[in-house]
Design a protein around this motif. Structure first.
Motif, PDB file in Angstrom:
ATOM      1  N   GLN A  57       0.770  -1.246   0.005  1.00  6.88           N
ATOM      2  CA  GLN A  57      -0.027  -0.219  -0.030  1.00  6.88           C
ATOM      3  C   GLN A  57       0.759   1.151  -0.046  1.00  6.88           C
ATOM      4  OE1 GLN A  57      -2.088  -0.978   3.514  1.00  6.88           O
ATOM      5  NE2 GLN A  57      -4.086  -1.426   2.232  1.00  6.88           N
ATOM      6  N   ALA A  58       1.956   1.038   0.824  1.00  4.72           N
ATOM      7  CA  ALA A  58       2.944   2.455   0.725  1.00  4.72           C
ATOM      8  C   ALA A  58       3.516   2.659  -0.506  1.00  4.72           C
ATOM      9  CB  ALA A  58       3.873   2.005   1.867  1.00  4.72           C
ATOM     10  N   LYS A  59       3.879   1.635  -1.289  1.00  4.26           N
ATOM     11  CA  LYS A  59       4.331   1.975  -2.580  1.00  4.26           C
ATOM     12  C   LYS A  59       3.336   2.565  -3.635  1.00  4.26           C
ATOM     13  CE  LYS A  59       6.751  -0.615  -6.369  1.00  4.26           C
ATOM     14  NZ  LYS A  59       7.173  -2.193  -6.736  1.00  4.26           N
ATOM     15  N   SER A  60       1.976   1.854  -3.560  1.00  8.33           N
ATOM     16  CA  SER A  60       0.847   2.363  -4.408  1.00  8.33           C
ATOM     17  C   SER A  60       0.839   3.919  -4.075  1.00  8.33           C
ATOM     18  CB  SER A  60      -0.030   1.505  -4.065  1.00  8.33           C
ATOM     19  OG  SER A  60       0.033   0.176  -4.565  1.00  8.33           O
ATOM     20  N   LYS A  61       0.682   3.964  -2.716  1.00  8.44           N
ATOM     21  CA  LYS A  61       0.622   5.891  -2.352  1.00  8.44           C
ATOM     22  C   LYS A  61       1.499   6.675  -3.006  1.00  8.44           C
ATOM     23  CE  LYS A  61      -2.976   6.617   0.364  1.00  8.44           C
ATOM     24  NZ  LYS A  61      -4.028   7.338   0.134  1.00  8.44           N
ATOM     25  N   ILE A  62       2.774   5.954  -2.781  1.00  7.18           N
ATOM     26  CA  ILE A  62       4.018   6.659  -3.344  1.00  7.18           C
ATOM     27  C   ILE A  62       3.907   6.864  -4.870  1.00  7.18           C
ATOM     28  CG2 ILE A  62       6.649   6.939  -3.693  1.00  7.18           C
ATOM     29  CD1 ILE A  62       6.624   5.565  -0.860  1.00  7.18           C
ATOM     30  N   GLU A  63       3.546   5.818  -5.540  1.00  2.71           N
ATOM     31  CA  GLU A  63       3.380   5.959  -6.950  1.00  2.71           C
ATOM     32  C   GLU A  63       2.243   6.974  -7.404  1.00  2.71           C
ATOM     33  OE1 GLU A  63       5.260   1.373  -8.117  1.00  2.71           O
ATOM     34  OE2 GLU A  63       3.133   1.789  -7.750  1.00  2.71           O
ATOM     35  N   GLU A  64       0.864   6.853  -6.511  1.00  3.92           N
ATOM     36  CA  GLU A  64       0.162   7.679  -6.851  1.00  3.92           C
ATOM     37  C   GLU A  64       0.347   9.451  -6.723  1.00  3.92           C
ATOM     38  OE1 GLU A  64      -3.225   6.592  -4.285  1.00  3.92           O
ATOM     39  OE2 GLU A  64      -3.329   4.579  -5.055  1.00  3.92           O
ATOM     40  N   ALA A  65       1.473   9.644  -6.151  1.00  2.00           N
ATOM     41  CA  ALA A  65       2.013  10.962  -5.928  1.00  2.00           C
ATOM     42  C   ALA A  65       2.936  11.222  -6.989  1.00  2.00           C
ATOM     43  CB  ALA A  65       2.633  11.080  -4.337  1.00  2.00           C
ATOM     44  N   GLY A  66       3.067  10.202  -7.846  1.00  2.00           N
ATOM     45  CA  GLY A  66       3.867  10.577  -9.252  1.00  2.00           C
ATOM     46  C   GLY A  66       5.206  10.150  -9.088  1.00  2.00           C
ATOM     47  N   TYR A  67       5.552   9.449  -8.277  1.00  2.00           N
ATOM     48  CA  TYR A  67       6.832   8.626  -8.173  1.00  2.00           C
ATOM     49  C   TYR A  67       6.800   7.539  -9.254  1.00  2.00           C
ATOM     50  CZ  TYR A  67       8.101  12.118  -4.822  1.00  2.00           C
ATOM     51  OH  TYR A  67       8.572  13.426  -4.316  1.00  2.00           O
ATOM     52  N   ALA A  68       7.968   6.916  -9.617  1.00  2.00           N
ATOM     53  CA  ALA A  68       8.282   5.679 -10.076  1.00  2.00           C
ATOM     54  C   ALA A  68       9.523   4.913  -9.622  1.00  2.00           C
ATOM     55  CB  ALA A  68       8.381   5.841 -11.687  1.00  2.00           C
ATOM     56  N   ASP A  69       9.707   3.975  -9.873  1.00  2.00           N
ATOM     57  CA  ASP A  69      10.740   2.881  -9.518  1.00  2.00           C
ATOM     58  C   ASP A  69      11.033   3.029  -7.900  1.00  2.00           C
ATOM     59  OD1 ASP A  69      11.236   2.257 -12.044  1.00  2.00           O
ATOM     60  OD2 ASP A  69      12.463   4.267 -12.398  1.00  2.00           O
ATOM     61  N   VAL A  70       9.936   2.601  -7.393  1.00  2.00           N
ATOM     62  CA  VAL A  70       9.993   2.942  -5.631  1.00  2.00           C
ATOM     63  C   VAL A  70      10.603   1.557  -5.223  1.00  2.00           C
ATOM     64  CG1 VAL A  70       8.451   2.971  -3.582  1.00  2.00           C
ATOM     65  CG2 VAL A  70       7.880   4.066  -5.821  1.00  2.00           C
ATOM     66  N   THR A  71      11.693   1.726  -4.223  1.00  2.00           N
ATOM     67  CA  THR A  71      12.578   0.732  -3.889  1.00  2.00           C
ATOM     68  C   THR A  71      12.943   0.998  -2.266  1.00  2.00           C
ATOM     69  OG1 THR A  71      14.402   1.531  -4.663  1.00  2.00           O
ATOM     70  CG2 THR A  71      13.616   0.054  -6.164  1.00  2.00           C
ATOM     71  N   SER A  72      13.449  -0.152  -1.910  1.00  2.00           N
ATOM     72  CA  SER A  72      14.213  -0.190  -0.493  1.00  2.00           C
ATOM     73  C   SER A  72      13.118   0.589   0.659  1.00  2.00           C
ATOM     74  CB  SER A  72      15.255   0.750  -0.430  1.00  2.00           C
ATOM     75  OG  SER A  72      16.149   0.032  -1.497  1.00  2.00           O
ATOM     76  N   LEU A  73      11.785   0.239   0.593  1.00  2.00           N
ATOM     77  CA  LEU A  73      10.888   0.532   1.479  1.00  2.00           C
ATOM     78  C   LEU A  73      10.949  -0.241   2.684  1.00  2.00           C
ATOM     79  CD1 LEU A  73       7.410   0.994  -0.483  1.00  2.00           C
ATOM     80  CD2 LEU A  73       8.685   2.772   0.620  1.00  2.00           C
ATOM     81  N   LYS A  74      11.406   0.701   3.817  1.00  2.00           N
ATOM     82  CA  LYS A  74      10.979   0.091   5.062  1.00  2.00           C
ATOM     83  C   LYS A  74      10.446   1.036   6.056  1.00  2.00           C
ATOM     84  CE  LYS A  74      14.522  -3.033   4.411  1.00  2.00           C
ATOM     85  NZ  LYS A  74      14.143  -4.100   4.144  1.00  2.00           N
ATOM     86  N   LYS A  75       9.720   0.625   7.124  1.00  2.00           N
ATOM     87  CA  LYS A  75       9.047   1.326   8.102  1.00  2.00           C
ATOM     88  C   LYS A  75      10.082   1.767   9.326  1.00  2.00           C
ATOM     89  CE  LYS A  75       4.937   0.103   9.285  1.00  2.00           C
ATOM     90  NZ  LYS A  75       3.734  -0.411   9.990  1.00  2.00           N
ATOM     91  N   ASP A  76       9.996   2.817   9.694  1.00  2.00           N
ATOM     92  CA  ASP A  76      11.241   3.432  10.674  1.00  2.00           C
ATOM     93  C   ASP A  76      10.451   3.281  11.862  1.00  2.00           C
ATOM     94  OD1 ASP A  76       9.865   5.988  11.099  1.00  2.00           O
ATOM     95  OD2 ASP A  76      11.304   7.011  10.169  1.00  2.00           O
ATOM     96  N   GLU A  77      10.996   3.675  13.104  1.00  2.00           N
ATOM     97  CA  GLU A  77      10.822   3.480  14.412  1.00  2.00           C
ATOM     98  C   GLU A  77       9.676   4.563  14.805  1.00  2.00           C
ATOM     99  OE1 GLU A  77      14.190   6.542  14.325  1.00  2.00           O
ATOM    100  OE2 GLU A  77      13.865   4.328  13.443  1.00  2.00           O
TER     101      GLU A  77
END
Length: 106
Positions: A57-77
């Motif tokens: 879902q996080a990747k999809s939200k970021i792509e909906e904001a106009g970004y591509a090639d979303v990688t290395s997603l990690k949730k921080d503290e």
């Protein structure tokens, strides 16, 4: 005696009538900052908080904001999803907070 009885009956009915009134239903509030549903950020930096977005879902939200090639997603503290993405040919670090705000690193 009839007048006194009628007076007491009327007073009693007037005093108890408001207890039968119902509260109006809750209405949506346009300035609810807990959820960003307008399609625009309500913060220029990620807001800390419990994030219920999955990685997908996080990747999809970021792509909906106009970004591509979303990688290395990690949730921080702080509950903020962070990763890398590209926009307009430039690679940048991006974040997604629990409110749905997508921000590029500054």
């Amino acid at each position: 005696m009839n007048k006194t009885f009628l007076l007491l009956l009327t007073a009693t009915s007037l005093l108890t009538a408001p207890s039968f009134a119902q509260n109006p239903p809750a209405t949506d509030r346009p300035n609810n900052s807990a959820v960003n549903s307008s399609g625009q950020n309500n913060s220029d930096r990620p807001v800390s908080g419990a994030n219920s977005f999955t990685e997908s879902q996080a990747k999809s939200k970021i792509e909906e904001a106009g970004y591509a090639d979303v990688t290395s997603l990690k949730k921080d503290e702080n509950g903020v999803w962070r990763g890398k993405a590209s926009k307009g040919g430039a690679s940048t670090e991006v974040s997604l907070d629990f409110q749905g705000n997508v921000n590029a690193a500054k």
